[in-house]
Design a protein around this motif. Sequence first.
Motif, PDB file in Angstrom:
ATOM      1  N   TYR A   4     -46.628  46.708 -35.396  1.00 54.80           N
ATOM      2  CA  TYR A   4     -45.608  46.538 -34.323  1.00 54.80           C
ATOM      3  C   TYR A   4     -45.616  45.192 -33.972  1.00 54.80           C
ATOM      4  O   TYR A   4     -44.482  44.561 -33.862  1.00 54.80           O
ATOM      5  CB  TYR A   4     -45.406  47.430 -33.067  1.00 54.80           C
ATOM      6  CG  TYR A   4     -44.566  47.150 -32.398  1.00 54.80           C
ATOM      7  CD1 TYR A   4     -43.254  47.321 -32.397  1.00 54.80           C
ATOM      8  CD2 TYR A   4     -45.089  46.884 -30.945  1.00 54.80           C
ATOM      9  CE1 TYR A   4     -42.468  46.747 -31.526  1.00 54.80           C
ATOM     10  CE2 TYR A   4     -44.070  46.319 -30.135  1.00 54.80           C
ATOM     11  CZ  TYR A   4     -42.714  46.169 -30.419  1.00 54.80           C
ATOM     12  OH  TYR A   4     -41.861  45.757 -29.364  1.00 54.80           O
ATOM     13  N   ASP A  39     -44.210  55.821 -28.347  1.00 57.39           N
ATOM     14  CA  ASP A  39     -43.448  54.924 -29.307  1.00 57.39           C
ATOM     15  C   ASP A  39     -43.188  53.350 -27.955  1.00 57.39           C
ATOM     16  O   ASP A  39     -42.716  53.598 -26.983  1.00 57.39           O
ATOM     17  CB  ASP A  39     -41.828  55.322 -29.213  1.00 57.39           C
ATOM     18  CG  ASP A  39     -40.839  54.593 -29.846  1.00 57.39           C
ATOM     19  OD1 ASP A  39     -41.433  53.552 -30.330  1.00 57.39           O
ATOM     20  OD2 ASP A  39     -39.576  54.808 -29.925  1.00 57.39           O
ATOM     21  N   SER A  41     -41.866  50.632 -29.433  1.00 58.62           N
ATOM     22  CA  SER A  41     -41.102  49.599 -30.025  1.00 58.62           C
ATOM     23  C   SER A  41     -39.987  48.763 -29.232  1.00 58.62           C
ATOM     24  O   SER A  41     -39.562  47.822 -29.949  1.00 58.62           O
ATOM     25  CB  SER A  41     -40.305  50.412 -31.370  1.00 58.62           C
ATOM     26  OG  SER A  41     -39.289  51.469 -30.790  1.00 58.62           O
TER      27      SER A  41
END
Length: 208
Positions: A4, A39, A41
Motif C-alpha cells: 500500500y 483498511d 487505504s
Amino acid sequence: NFHYVVPPAADIQGVFRVPGSARQVSILREAFKAKPGVDISAEEPFTVCSLLSDYLRTEDPLLTYELADQWITVAGIKIPAVYRFVNTKGDFTGITDWIMRLSRITSLIEDLPMLNHAQLYMLLNLLVKVGKNAEVTRMGFNNLGTIFGPMICRRKNSTPASDLRDVPRVSSLCIELLTRFEELFPADDEGSGRNQKRGGNSNHIINL
C-alpha cells in the motif's frame, strides 16, 4: 500489506523522516490489535509509514533475536576498497573477507523463519523503491539504513549502551541489504521463492 505504501512513499519527500499523526497511529495500532486486516487505504501516507516504523520498533525484530549476534558479527566484517583487495604481498584476504561476508548474509537470510523472510523481502522491496527515487524522497539508502537498521536487528537483552554500540554495524548491514537487494533475493516473490524451513511466529504479521 506493505505494498500500500509503495506508490505514494516512493514519490513523497521526507517519507519515513517526516512523522505522521501520532494520534492516528495510536488509533490504528489499537485497531490492528483488535482486528487484523484494517483498511488503511484512505490514510495519509506519512501516518501509514509512521505506523510501519512503530510496528518494527515495538515487535520482535525481523532478523530475529536468535540470530542477532550472528548478524551483528557479520556486519562487523570490514569491506576494504577494491584497490586494497590485493596487498603488496599478493594477499587476497580483503576479497576473501568480502566474499565470506556476502556468503554469511545469504545464509542468515535463508535461516530466517518463513514469515520473517517474507516480511523482510516486502520491507526491503519498499525501501529500495524509496531509496532509488532519492532525488524526490530525499531518503537514500544511507538514510534508510540508519533509520531501519536498529529496527530490524537488535539483541534481546540489550541495554541503551549496547544498542548504541551496535548502531553502526546494524545500519551498515541494512544499507548492504538494500544495495544488494536484487542479488540477495533473486527472482523472489514476497519470500515465496525459498525453502520453507521454519514456520516462524504467526503473530509476526502486519497488514500495512
